[in-house]
Design a protein around this motif. Structure first.
Motif, short mmCIF file in Angstrom:
data_model
loop_
_atom_site.label_atom_id
_atom_site.label_comp_id
_atom_site.label_asym_id
_atom_site.label_seq_id
_atom_site.Cartn_x
_atom_site.Cartn_y
_atom_site.Cartn_z
N VAL A 47 0.85 -1.19 0.00
CA VAL A 47 0.00 0.00 0.00
C VAL A 47 0.89 1.25 0.00
N SER A 48 0.34 2.36 -0.47
CA SER A 48 1.12 3.59 -0.61
C SER A 48 1.73 4.08 0.70
N ARG A 89 -9.05 -4.22 0.81
CA ARG A 89 -9.00 -3.28 -0.32
C ARG A 89 -9.99 -2.13 -0.10
N SER A 90 -11.21 -2.46 0.25
CA SER A 90 -12.26 -1.46 0.44
C SER A 90 -11.91 -0.50 1.58
N ALA A 91 -11.42 -1.03 2.69
CA ALA A 91 -11.07 -0.19 3.84
C ALA A 91 -9.93 0.77 3.52
N LEU A 92 -8.91 0.27 2.83
CA LEU A 92 -7.75 1.11 2.52
C LEU A 92 -8.09 2.16 1.46
N GLU A 93 -8.79 1.74 0.42
CA GLU A 93 -9.16 2.70 -0.62
C GLU A 93 -10.16 3.72 -0.07
N LEU A 97 -6.04 5.61 0.56
CA LEU A 97 -4.73 5.01 0.31
C LEU A 97 -4.74 4.24 -1.00
N THR A 98 -3.60 4.21 -1.66
CA THR A 98 -3.47 3.48 -2.92
C THR A 98 -2.96 2.07 -2.63
#
Length: 135
Positions: A47-48, A89-93, A97-98
């Motif tokens: 992640v970014s 994925r959903s939580a980070l985006e 966050l990338t």
């Protein structure tokens, strides 16, 4: 030959290893045996900003351990969570966050140590044995 090392890549080369806490051996097994003991499975997250991602991933109900490995996260998830990758994925985006990559990964000794030590109990002071000894 007895070898003491804090480096799990060195421990990986040994025939048998032991995990210690508070000066006492609490688990003893082969490196493969220690990894098999870990409940759940590992997901690797690139992640970014892994520092910003850690508390987000830790807050997910299926994440039992989150460890930093280089520039990415290794997440231990409970059981066979079918939707874990999508939920991460959903939580980070959702937090802006990338997510560069998310994938299933093999359990390593670092994760085994992090997962097993907090759940192990020390033998009684009168008991010289260790827990779960493989022969």
């Amino acid at each position: 030959v007895f070898v003491a090392t804090p480096y799990m890549d060195e421990a990986e080369r040994c025939d048998e290893i032991a995990f210690m806490t508070q000066g006492r051996i609490i688990l003893r097994d082969t490196p493969a045996g220690m990894k098999r003991r870990v409940p759940g499975r590992v997901i690797e997250v690139d992640v970014s900003d892994y520092r910003a991602a850690m508390p987000i991933v830790r807050s997910l109900p299926f994440a039992t351990s989150v460890e930093v490995s280089g520039e990415h996260l290794r997440v231990l998830v409970t059981g066979e969570c079918e939707t874990c990758e999508a939920e991460i994925r959903s939580a980070l985006e959702g937090a802006g966050l990338t997510l560069r990559k998310i994938r299933k990964a093999a359990t390593d000794l670092e994760m085994a140590f992090a997962a097993l030590i907090p759940t192990a109990t020390l033998p009684d002071r009168d008991d010289a044995g260790t827990l779960a000894v493989a022969e």
